[in-house]
Scaffold this active site. Structure first.
Site, PDB file in Angstrom:
ATOM      1  N   SER A  23       0.820  -1.240   0.304  1.00  0.00           N
ATOM      2  CA  SER A  23      -0.256  -0.263  -0.094  1.00  0.00           C
ATOM      3  C   SER A  23       0.296   1.217   0.142  1.00  0.00           C
ATOM      4  CB  SER A  23      -0.840   0.486   1.163  1.00  0.00           C
ATOM      5  OG  SER A  23       0.181  -0.211   2.485  1.00  0.00           O
ATOM      6  N   ASN A 110      -1.731  -3.237  13.336  1.00  0.00           N
ATOM      7  CA  ASN A 110      -2.913  -2.997  13.918  1.00  0.00           C
ATOM      8  C   ASN A 110      -3.627  -1.625  13.992  1.00  0.00           C
ATOM      9  OD1 ASN A 110      -3.734  -5.087  11.941  1.00  0.00           O
ATOM     10  ND2 ASN A 110      -4.418  -6.427  13.206  1.00  0.00           N
ATOM     11  N   THR A 155     -40.370  26.035  -8.769  1.00  0.00           N
ATOM     12  CA  THR A 155     -41.008  24.903  -7.798  1.00  0.00           C
ATOM     13  C   THR A 155     -40.940  24.159  -9.421  1.00  0.00           C
ATOM     14  OG1 THR A 155     -43.170  24.854  -7.484  1.00  0.00           O
ATOM     15  CG2 THR A 155     -41.670  25.628  -5.735  1.00  0.00           C
ATOM     16  N   HIS A 156     -40.304  23.014  -9.546  1.00  0.00           N
ATOM     17  CA  HIS A 156     -40.560  22.499 -10.451  1.00  0.00           C
ATOM     18  C   HIS A 156     -39.625  22.948 -11.653  1.00  0.00           C
ATOM     19  CE1 HIS A 156     -43.720  19.888  -9.254  1.00  0.00           C
ATOM     20  NE2 HIS A 156     -43.983  20.901  -8.454  1.00  0.00           N
ATOM     21  N   SER A 277     -14.143  26.365 -26.013  1.00  0.00           N
ATOM     22  CA  SER A 277     -14.400  25.287 -27.066  1.00  0.00           C
ATOM     23  C   SER A 277     -13.065  25.691 -28.106  1.00  0.00           C
ATOM     24  CB  SER A 277     -16.129  25.793 -27.726  1.00  0.00           C
ATOM     25  OG  SER A 277     -15.857  25.067 -28.473  1.00  0.00           O
ATOM     26  N   ASN A 285     -17.893  27.997 -21.413  1.00  0.00           N
ATOM     27  CA  ASN A 285     -17.977  27.024 -20.573  1.00  0.00           C
ATOM     28  C   ASN A 285     -17.821  27.131 -19.234  1.00  0.00           C
ATOM     29  OD1 ASN A 285     -19.435  26.595 -23.558  1.00  0.00           O
ATOM     30  ND2 ASN A 285     -17.611  25.078 -23.984  1.00  0.00           N
ATOM     31  N   GLU A 290     -19.382  21.968 -14.055  1.00  0.00           N
ATOM     32  CA  GLU A 290     -19.753  21.021 -14.583  1.00  0.00           C
ATOM     33  C   GLU A 290     -19.033  19.847 -14.015  1.00  0.00           C
ATOM     34  OE1 GLU A 290     -21.667  21.566 -19.391  1.00  0.00           O
ATOM     35  OE2 GLU A 290     -19.737  21.947 -18.613  1.00  0.00           O
ATOM     36  N   TYR A 317      -8.691  -6.863  12.990  1.00  0.00           N
ATOM     37  CA  TYR A 317      -8.102  -6.808  11.564  1.00  0.00           C
ATOM     38  C   TYR A 317      -8.994  -7.516  10.580  1.00  0.00           C
ATOM     39  CZ  TYR A 317      -5.608  -4.890   8.612  1.00  0.00           C
ATOM     40  OH  TYR A 317      -4.471  -3.924   6.736  1.00  0.00           O
ATOM     41  N   GLN A 322      -7.359  -2.086   4.370  1.00  0.00           N
ATOM     42  CA  GLN A 322      -6.079  -1.879   3.687  1.00  0.00           C
ATOM     43  C   GLN A 322      -6.994  -0.666   2.646  1.00  0.00           C
ATOM     44  OE1 GLN A 322      -2.601  -2.529   2.859  1.00  0.00           O
ATOM     45  NE2 GLN A 322      -2.590  -2.834   0.523  1.00  0.00           N
ATOM     46  N   LYS A 325      -7.904   4.012   2.437  1.00  0.00           N
ATOM     47  CA  LYS A 325      -7.249   4.439   2.327  1.00  0.00           C
ATOM     48  C   LYS A 325      -7.901   4.891   1.094  1.00  0.00           C
ATOM     49  CE  LYS A 325      -4.659   2.417   5.007  1.00  0.00           C
ATOM     50  NZ  LYS A 325      -5.463   1.166   5.201  1.00  0.00           N
TER      51      LYS A 325
HETATM   52  N1  ARG Z   1      -1.132  -1.370   5.367  1.00  0.00           N
HETATM   53  C1  ARG Z   1      -2.302  -2.153   5.918  1.00  0.00           C
HETATM   54  C2  ARG Z   1      -3.305  -1.253   6.415  1.00  0.00           C
HETATM   55  O1  ARG Z   1      -3.466  -0.520   4.994  1.00  0.00           O
HETATM   56  C3  ARG Z   1      -1.305  -1.449   8.073  1.00  0.00           C
HETATM   57  C4  ARG Z   1      -1.823  -2.782   8.938  1.00  0.00           C
HETATM   58  C5  ARG Z   1      -1.529  -3.820   7.852  1.00  0.00           C
HETATM   59  N2  ARG Z   1      -1.897  -5.104   9.062  1.00  0.00           N
HETATM   60  C6  ARG Z   1      -1.395  -6.276   8.859  1.00  0.00           C
HETATM   61  N3  ARG Z   1      -1.407  -7.112   9.825  1.00  0.00           N
HETATM   62  N4  ARG Z   1      -1.277  -6.818   7.618  1.00  0.00           N
HETATM   63  O2  ARG Z   1      -4.253  -1.500   7.047  1.00  0.00           O
END
Ligand code: ARG
Length: 458
Positions: A23, A110, A155-156, A277, A285, A290, A317, A322, A325
């Site tokens: 990640s 965690n 309205t409408h 445009s 525009n 938009e 957990y 993950q 995020k």
């Molecule tokens: N990168 C993990 C997350 O974003 C961190 C926690 C990972 N914990 C684990 N036991 N693998 O959730």
């Protein structure tokens, strides 16, 4: 590369798996919070006698250097080290040696990741509240200039009754005010320290979470270790609040798009906030409006991602989490991006009061006032409604407005009408007479602006 968790493994991770479960590409934005959290943790470990004070000092110094290096762009994160937490821990060990291996005592990723996300989100909530406040102030400033700018209320999407631009803008001040309240409310539940929950079952070390909470500015400490590492309600709540902000922005955008069309011509967008445009030379525009309207969908999608990700997850957990995020970050980024450009776009709008007033005068927006006038002359409302409706029909067949009718024409269909009808159905008078709390009369709106300004202090 050897893994920080490599002890029970005989084989290296397949590179596809490294890439799949890493990640770091997106959670690196948490580095500042991760480092601050680790510093507080190290201080706590030393205070509790779990590590030596010199060890904590060495760890904190190492983390400070890593922070400086990341900020200066001198750190290259490693995919094999998986995430921001293990990247930083690994860098620390490389830098300060074996003592760095003590940092993770009485802690799990965690509770660490839950901590980092909460710290991050608290800051982002504050930033978004500030942007919403700026928008509200901009709307109030604009409203102050347009207390007497009469326009049709709809309205409408059919012309209904006359209001003023100030009154219309204040409707949005209310919406964004509720958005602020929702964020403040969700912030209270985000402001709970999960660190100390360990992987799921707390720790056997004599930790002091209250001390960590105090250092990091958390108002409370999590009550249950399983909940502490499993809870992402705060992320869902935030994203739901963000989705509503986008609903409000997109409704406003839709109006700006309509109002800036030649058909309405209520406003003109500043050149700096519109685009041309590639083919049609005459075009100007409303792309900003938009695109903001369009981006609402992303944030709704982020909310669905989070709800679906959490649904049916067993405690505690799970790696699924993950996935919180990117959705959360996207919601934060999108709302901030939209608010940053929307506010100056509104501030730079050129208003065309004459077109607004012209539209309010056409379309019989004073027909309710005519009915109300008849009621005040003793006609029961249903009958008054009927007589006014017939007068509108009469006008339509003759291409006239109500105020253009002669007294005789009025009396033909509404016998109680007297000379004072013309004042009663004058558009400005129709607005000025709606003095009720929350109504469009300039005096009522002036008071509403004062109340709203006082509310901005909170
Ligand atoms: N990168 C993990 C997350 O974003 C961190 C926690 C990972 N914990 C684990 N036991 N693998 O959730």
């Amino acid at each position: 590369m050897t893994k920080l968790w490599g002890g029970r493994f005989q084989k290296a991770t397949d590179h596809l798996v490294d890439d799949f479960h890493s990640s770091i590409s997106f959670d690196q934005r948490l580095y500042r919070y991760d480092i601050r959290g680790s510093m507080a943790h190290a201080r706590m470990l030393a205070k509790q006698g779990i590590i030596a004070p010199e060890e904590a000092q060495a760890i904190i110094k190492g983390l400070e250097e890593i922070l400086a290096d990341i900020e200066a762009g001198r750190v290259e994160f490693s995919v094999a080290a998986e995430d921001i937490h293990m990247n930083i821990e690994q860098l620390l060990i490389e830098r300060i040696g074996p003592v760095g291996k003590k940092l993770h005592t009485a802690r799990s990723r965690n509770d660490q990741v839950a901590l980092d996300v909460r710290m991050y989100l608290k800051d982002e909530i504050d930033a978004i509240i500030a942007l919403l406040r700026q928008l509200q102030e901009t709307l109030l400033d604009l409203a102050e200039k347009h207390l007497d700018t009469v326009m049709p209320g709809y309205t409408h999407l059919q012309r209904a009754q006359p209001v003023t631009l100030a009154h219309h803008l204040l409707a949005y001040v209310q919406m964004f005010g509720r958005d602020v309240e929702r964020l403040q409310d969700c912030r209270r539940r985000t402001d709970v320290l999960p660190l100390g929950a360990g992987a799921l079952a707390g720790t056997t070390f004599p930790i002091d979470p209250a001390y960590v909470a105090e250092q990091l500015g958390f108002a409370a400490v999590a009550e249950n270790s399983l909940d502490a590492v499993s809870d992402r309600d705060f992320a869902v709540e935030f994203t739901a609040a963000a989705a509503l902000i986008m609903v409000h922005l997109s409704r406003f955008c839709e109006e700006i798009i309509l109002w800036s069309s030649a058909e309405f011509a209520f406003v003109e967008l500043d050149d700096a906030y519109s685009t041309g445009s590639s083919m049609m030379p005459q075009k100007k525009n409303p792309d900003v409006a938009e695109l903001t309207r369009g981006k609402a969908g992303r944030v709704f999608g982020d909310l669905m991602t989070l709800l679906t990700m959490l649904k049916g997850l067993p405690l505690a957990y799970n790696k699924d989490m993950q996935e919180d995020k990117e959705a959360l970050f996207d919601a934060v980024d999108t709302v901030k991006k939209c608010l940053r450009v929307f506010t100056p776009m509104v501030a730079s709008l050129k208003v065309r009061p004459e077109n607004m007033a012209g539209a309010a005068r056409g379309g019989f927006t004073n027909a309710t006032d005519l009915a109300d006038y008849l009621v005040k002359k003793g006609v029961p409302f249903r009958e008054a409604h009927e007589q006014a409706g017939k007068l509108v029909y009469y006008c339509l067949s003759r291409g006239k407005s109500l105020e253009e009718l002669s007294l005789e024409e009025f009396r033909h269909l509404a016998p109680r009408v007297e000379e004072d009808v013309y004042r009663a159905i004058d558009i400005r008078q129709c607005v000025a007479a709606r003095r009720v709390l929350g109504g469009p009369a300039p005096e009522a709106v002036r008071q509403a602006i004062l109340r709203a300004r006082a509310g901005l202090e909170n």
